[in-house]
Structures are given as C-alpha cells and as structure tokens.
Scaffold this active site. Structure first.
Site, PDB file in Angstrom:
ATOM      1  CG  ASP A 126       3.512  -3.420 -10.808  1.00  0.00           C
ATOM      2  OD1 ASP A 126       3.199  -2.212 -10.783  1.00  0.00           O
ATOM      3  OD2 ASP A 126       3.752  -4.049  -9.763  1.00  0.00           O
TER       4      ASP A 126
HETATM    5  C1  BGC Z   1       3.347  -1.447  -7.558  1.00  0.00           C
HETATM    6  C2  BGC Z   1       1.886  -1.698  -7.828  1.00  0.00           C
HETATM    7  C3  BGC Z   1       1.154  -0.398  -7.978  1.00  0.00           C
HETATM    8  C4  BGC Z   1       1.807   0.412  -9.075  1.00  0.00           C
HETATM    9  C5  BGC Z   1       1.118   1.722  -9.355  1.00  0.00           C
HETATM   10  C6  BGC Z   1       3.950  -0.475  -8.542  1.00  0.00           C
HETATM   11  O1  BGC Z   1       5.223  -0.085  -8.154  1.00  0.00           O
HETATM   12  O2  BGC Z   1       4.048  -2.677  -7.606  1.00  0.00           O
HETATM   13  O3  BGC Z   1       1.338  -2.466  -6.791  1.00  0.00           O
HETATM   14  O4  BGC Z   1      -0.190  -0.636  -8.243  1.00  0.00           O
HETATM   15  O5  BGC Z   1       3.153   0.675  -8.708  1.00  0.00           O
HETATM   16  O6  BGC Z   1       1.248   2.617  -8.330  1.00  0.00           O
END
Ligand code: BGC
Length: 735
Positions: free
Chosen positions: A263
């Site tokens: 993530d």
């Molecule tokens: C979130 C994810 C997301 C990623 C990219 C993160 O902050 O937890 O769910 O896919 O950002 O945008």
C-alpha cells in the site's frame, strides 16, 4: 512474449533496470508536475529512478498516458512498457454507488456489471490496473473505510469479491476493455482496534482464517491479477513485511501467483511501526516477504542496489519480483500493444454514455434500503403537496470519497431529478442548513469552507425550510454525512448526524410530523433520533452520478427499494463493533429477563437498531415455517430446506429471503448463525412462491479444534427469514 523470451529479457536487464521495475511512482512526476518532485526527492528518488520505474500510479486520460508511454519506452534501455494503475473504486467517471451500497443490493452480478463498465471507461482512458476490489471484512462503523467494503459478512463479501474481480478482468486481461484487478488490503485491514484507521489488528488465528481470509481467497480463485498489502500488523508484524503472511499464507496456502504490491508508502512505514530498524532493513524485509512493488515509499530504489551488491539480499529475490511484474505486463498484452485500450475518441464516447448512466441508476436503485415505512408513508402520491428539504436536496457531491475521476458536476441532484420526473406534482424545495456544523474542522482536510453562511443567511434558509414544511402535506428530509467524513482516514467516534441536521430534523418534524428521512452516509450511523421522528427512513448511502434520479424514482414508487443492510446499524456507538454472526455466551440474555448476571448492557439493548440483512419494501410478505425434506443428513447427502413466501400487501414487490445455519454444539464455539445463501422472490399481491435452498455438507465446515477445515456430526439449525434477526428455524442432524 512467451516465458523464454521474458526470461531472456530479465537476464539482459541491468540491476538498476530491475530495481526500476519494482518501484511505482506517481504519475504527476511523469506528467512533469514539479510540485510532486519535492516529496520524491526527499525520499531519495532520482531522475534515473524515474526513467526506469516499472509502474505508475494516479494518472489517467488516453492522450496523456499514450504520450508518457511512448516517450518513456523510447528512453528505456529495453523499451519495457509501464503499467498505469489507479483507484477505480465505484466507477471511473460514471460513478456507481459506493461499495457498501453495492453490498446492500445483495446482487453481486450487478456489481460485476458496474466493475465491467468502470473498466471499459478506465481502459479507454489508458489505465491497465485498478486498486479494487476492497474485500476487507468490516464490523466497526467508526472506521471510515467501511464504505469501501461490501460489509460485515464473510459469504456476502466473497460473492462480491468474485463478481467484481471477474467484472474488471473479463476473460482476457489483454482485452481493450478490461483492467487487471487488485484485491486489497491483505490482510485484516478492516479490523483496526477501536475503529481507528491504520491501527493495530488483533485477531485470533481462527477468526482471521475463517472470517477475514475467504473474501481475498474468492478474488484469488477468480484469478485476481494483484494483491495489495495492508497497513496494519497481523500477529504483531506489519502485513507488508510479514513473510509468514505473504509467502506462507497468500502464496503457498491460498495459491496466489500474481503481483503483490505494497500500500501507499507502507514499506517505509514499517519503521514507524517499530519493526524495521531503518530503510535498508525495511527494503530487505519487504522483498523477503515477497512484496513485488513498492508503492511510493521510495525504499526499493533507494536501498536495493546496495543491499544486493553488499550481499545482504539475494538478487534472485529481486529477479523473482521482476519476473512477476514482466509476466503481468505480458498478460496485459503491453509488449504487443503498450497503449492497450487507450483511445481518446472512445474515451470521449464511453464516458458517461447512456448505457453506463442507466447502469448507475439501476445500481443506485437496487442499493437503497428502506428501514421504516409507517402506514405506507412512502411512496409519495401525486395528489400530495410535497416539500423536499435539507442540505442534500440540491447537493451534487453524492459520489463518496473515492471518486478521483468522478466529477460532481455530472451528478443528477435530487432537485434536478424531481424537476425532471415530477413535472405535474406540487413540489417545493428548501435547503434548511449546511451539511456540517458551522466551524467544523475535519483534521487533515483543512478548514471547512464549502458552505459558509452568515447568521442572517442561515436564518433565512431555516425559515424557508420551516415554511415549506408547514405548507406541505408531506416532507422528505435529505440528510447525511459529509463525503469527507467517509473513506480513508475518516474514523469517527460519534456516529450521529451533524448537530445542525439533528436540529433541522427536530424542528421540521415539529412543524410537520408527516416527514420521511433519506440518508446519505458511508457507514451505519446511530439512527435513534431519525427513527423516532421520521415516519419513513430510506438509507441511500452515497449513490453516485445517477443518485438523484434513482431516489426520485424510488420515492415516487416508479421502483421499489429492495436493498438489505450489509452491516448492522448499531443502537449507538457503545455497541460497536456489532455484527450478527456473534458467538453465543454462557449467559445469553433474552429481554425482558430480570436476571442480573447475564450478558447484556444496563442501558442499551444487545440488538442493533437495524440488523444485518434487514430492509423492507413497499409491500409486505409472510414467510412460512421452515420445512426440511429430511431430519438427518449424511456427509455425502443433502437436505432441501423450503419456505413459502407470500406477498401480503397490495403492491407487487421483491423480497430477499436469507438462509442462515447454526452449528449447535461443536469442538469450538460456533456463531449464532451464518449466512449461507439468499434468494430474491418477486410476487404480485396475494401471490406466493417457494424459496428452496439445498444444504450440503461443505456448507457446514469450519476450523475445528484441531485446525482442520471440516464439519462435525451433530445438530444444525436452519434459519430462513427476511433478515439475520429471524428466528424461523428447524433442526437436522448431520450423521
Ligand atoms: C489506500 C489504498 C489505495 C492507495 C492508492 C492508499 O492510501 O490505502 O487503498 O489503493 O492509497 O491510492
């Protein structure tokens, strides 16, 4: 390319090139947005890293992507294409209801279609991968990200995970209208302690495996291309560097062989977690755990070269990760056509096309949950004088927190829909108040200035609303959370409507008690006040681009609400986390028992205000006692369970009949009931039909005391009814 060609390509790549592949960068950098360069430089990301990065996040648009891809490939030593990834969650530009609302439809196939249409728009706009579906099981309404999940039930979530994955990916990842899907957040992200985002997750091994893993497994079984790691710890080790979780469980046990991406910044965050000692340690641990792509922490490009050259990390681990990324590029067809579906003309034609809008309308209509409807208050009737009041009446932002591409300008508001669909009705409109209390500060979102009114303006809005209510036969109040109160980093400790809206509710219902409330929320709220004052309550979630039209059609009876709650709505925040499939205690409490020493609260009931699976329509149904075709079942046999459902009202309608099972005594305590299936039954007034379910032994399995996935002989209860609160049951014996 075939595998040998991919192997040859890998062999020919330099170490720096390979490290580039495992690094994901922000698209803003490639689009030459200098504002984004500062933070990247702080992370130690160099221009060389940028020119070798393997994947890109957060950029879209066919023309822009084609230009970047072309220039990038020309410069790249092996002309390897980039993968463009983005969060296409509940739609791309045509926005469907938020995932929690989609869960309420109990129609995974409909969500599959939404995913397919979202992929069609996004692929035309040049994207290759979406960070969806999010299948985290959620039971705590304080957590803002419950809106991104399809709810609290393991079976429901699994059905949606499968349908959405298949919807995005279609039959061919290389297709011009498909996206690679990325199931997230692995694992257990939906259970942060106290509902606070990014917080610790503590789950027993059995709970983790039995409740939290199956929906990810359903996506893996459906061939999901990527998995994203979660921010939280699992068994005290951050998931992102948890080797046992990623290699042991995800790859070896669950059979996932695609790309594992961290993530956002999560590899670097393992230092703040207190696990990795520094960035070099974090890089080593993440690669050893099998994380193929570093999303935006910059740790891989900064550290891997030294670690590998210094003999601290084996180069084969990097090769393994790069190979998986090259394989994904190959599956996406990018070596043959690096622009895949990107097509500016098609992008223009499919975005917000009538087919997609119609689907958005249908998905919204199917997601609404009618919670209360005293004396058939709804649907509204043409001869009645109607006042539509509240901060959501003419609000465009009905899209939820994850619609990067959704433009609220495209949304049909309630007022616009009413003007279009109720031309001959007598309808007035009034705003009444702002969504948030004046002066509200949402930490991290800056000062709330969206609707700043002077006191005088606010009193005028209030007066207009009260006047409209007074003059109407019926009022519908459109209330809800602000969209910035739901989504990532939006945990809430108070699960009520903003004070100003509560006041509006009290005053309007005092002026005219003939009032219904429509709610726009990304989570279950404490609805005691709403239930007390409103004659009818309709949960509309964040319904998307076509939300207004879907609502007016529903309120006027052109269609019927058939949604069912995918999460229990708590009595109040003190009950949270609350879910229907709880474990029995040794001291169960059944009101109004006066015994002191039972499992209960002194001041609130045990039951949620509205349970999982609950929802009514514009007609009523009766469900007969459960009938089983036999009393005993062998392991290779099956039992047929039936109920007769009858439409007892005077309108046609659809009911969602739910099957739950309960293992009465087992080697470990089993939940009081668990959803195992459902059926939709549509009936004319007075008509009846049977809901028939086949119960097989595999539906009775669980992690037994010795850790095997099996069933145990004994008594099982079959519960069939209109929600998880049903006590309509019959028992059989598994021999
Ligand atoms: C979130 C994810 C997301 C990623 C990219 C993160 O902050 O937890 O769910 O896919 O950002 O945008």
């Amino acid at each position: 390319m075939n595998h040998t060609e991919l192997e040859a390509l890998l062999q020919d790549m330099s170490l720096r090139e390979k490290i580039g592949q495992v690094f994901q960068i922000s698209g803003q950098l490639l689009a030459e947005d200098s504002a984004a360069m500062g933070p990247m430089q702080e992370m130690g990301v160099t221009q060389e890293d940028l020119s070798l990065a393997g994947t890109v996040l957060g950029i879209c648009g066919a023309e822009k992507i084609c230009k970047i891809q072309k220039e990038y490939m020309e410069r790249h030593p092996h002309h390897i294409p980039l993968i463009f990834m983005l969060d296409v969650i509940n739609g791309y530009r045509t926005v469907y209801p938020i995932p929690l609302a989609q869960g309420a439809s109990f129609l995974p196939e409909l969500s599959g279609k939404c995913a397919q249409m979202a992929a069609r728009e996004a692929a035309a706009a040049g994207l290759h991968v979406t960070f969806s579906p999010m299948t985290d099981l959620v039971r705590d309404a304080r957590w803002g990200r419950v809106m991104e999940s399809t709810g609290e039930d393991v079976y429901l979530n699994s059905q949606f995970a499968k349908a959405m994955t298949e919807g995005y990916q279609g039959n061919d990842l290389a297709g011009e209208e498909t996206l690679g899907a990325c199931v997230k957040h692995f694992a257990g992200y939906g259970a942060p302690e106290a509902g606070r985002d990014y917080n610790t997750v503590q789950l027993t091994e059995r709970t983790f495996r039995e409740y939290y893993l199956p929906a990810y497994q359903a996506a893996v079984d459906a061939g999901v291309a990527l998995v994203m790691t979660s921010f939280n710890t699992v068994n005290d080790i951050p998931a992102t560097v948890n080797k046992q979780l990623m290699r042991g469980i995800l790859r070896d046990e669950m059979g996932f062989d695609g790309v594992l991406i961290s993530d956002f910044g999560a590899i670097g965050e393992t230092i703040a977690h207190g696990l990795s000692s520094d960035r070099a340690d974090a890089a080593k641990r993440a690669l050893e755990a099998g994380v193929d792509i570093d999303m935006m922490s910059g740790v891989y490009p900064e550290q891997l070269e030294q670690l590998i050259r210094g003999g601290k990390v084996r180069e084969e681990l990097l090769d393994e990760a790069v190979m998986r990324i090259l394989e994904l590029k190959n599956r996406l067809g990018l070596f043959e056509n690096p622009f895949k579906g990107a097509d500016p003309e098609k992008e223009h034609a499919v975005i917000l096309c009538e087919e997609h809008r119609a689907l958005a309308r249908e998905a919204a209509e199917r997601s609404f949950v009618l919670l209360k409807n005293e004396n058939d208050f709804l649907p509204l009737k043409k001869e009645e004088k109607i006042a539509l009041i509240g901060p959501y009446v003419s609000r465009k932002q009905l899209l939820g927190g994850w619609s990067f591409l959704g433009d609220s300008g495209d949304t049909v508001t309630v007022e616009e829909a009413a003007r279009a669909l109720m031309p001959e009705w007598n309808v007035t409109f009034a705003k009444g108040c702002t969504v948030l209390d004046p002066g509200t500060k949402l930490v991290g979102f800056g000062e709330y200035r969206e609707e700043a009114y002077t006191e005088e303006e606010q009193s005028r809005l209030w007066r207009e609303a009260c006047d409209a209510a007074r003059e109407a036969d019926k009022v519908v109040l459109f209330l809800g959370e602000h969209f910035l109160q739901t989504g990532e980093a939006t945990s809430r400790g108070i699960l009520e409507l903003p004070q100003i809206q509560q006041k509006l509710l009290r005053e309007i219902t005092a002026v005219n008690p003939n009032t219904a409330v429509v709610l726009f929320t990304g989570r279950p709220l404490d609805l005691r006040l709403v239930r007390k004052h409103a004659k009818a309550v309709l949960e509309a979630w964040m319904p998307g681009t076509e939300g207004g039209t879907a609502l007016i059609r529903t309120l006027t009876g052109a269609c019927e609400p058939t949604g069912r709650l995918p999460m229990s709505f708590p009595y109040c925040v003190g009950q949270v986390p609350v879910h229907y499939d709880e474990f029995p205690t040794g001291r169960p409490y059944h009101a109004p028992d006066e015994n002191r020493f039972l499992s209960k609260y002194l001041d609130i009931p045990n039951q949620p205000l509205y349970p999982f699976g609950y929802g009514i329509g514009y007609t009523t149904f009766s469900v007969s006692p459960v009938c089983l075709d036999r009393e005993e079942m062998t392991r290779d046999g099956c039992i047929t369970a039936k109920v007769t459902v009858r439409n007892t009202g005077d309108r046609p309608g659809t009911d969602v009949i739910q099957l739950y099972l309960h293992d009465v005594a087992a080697s470990v305590v089993r939940p009081v009931k668990q959803l195992k299936g459902w059926q939709r039954i549509t009936l004319e007034p007075g008509e009846e039909a049977e809901a028939v379910f086949r119960i097989r032994e595999d539906m009775l399995r669980f992690y037994t005391a010795d850790g095997t996935w099996d069933s145990e002989p004994g008594v099982f209860e079959v519960i069939i009814g209109e929600s998880s609160a049903s006590e309509n049951k019959k028992s059989f014996l598994l021999v």
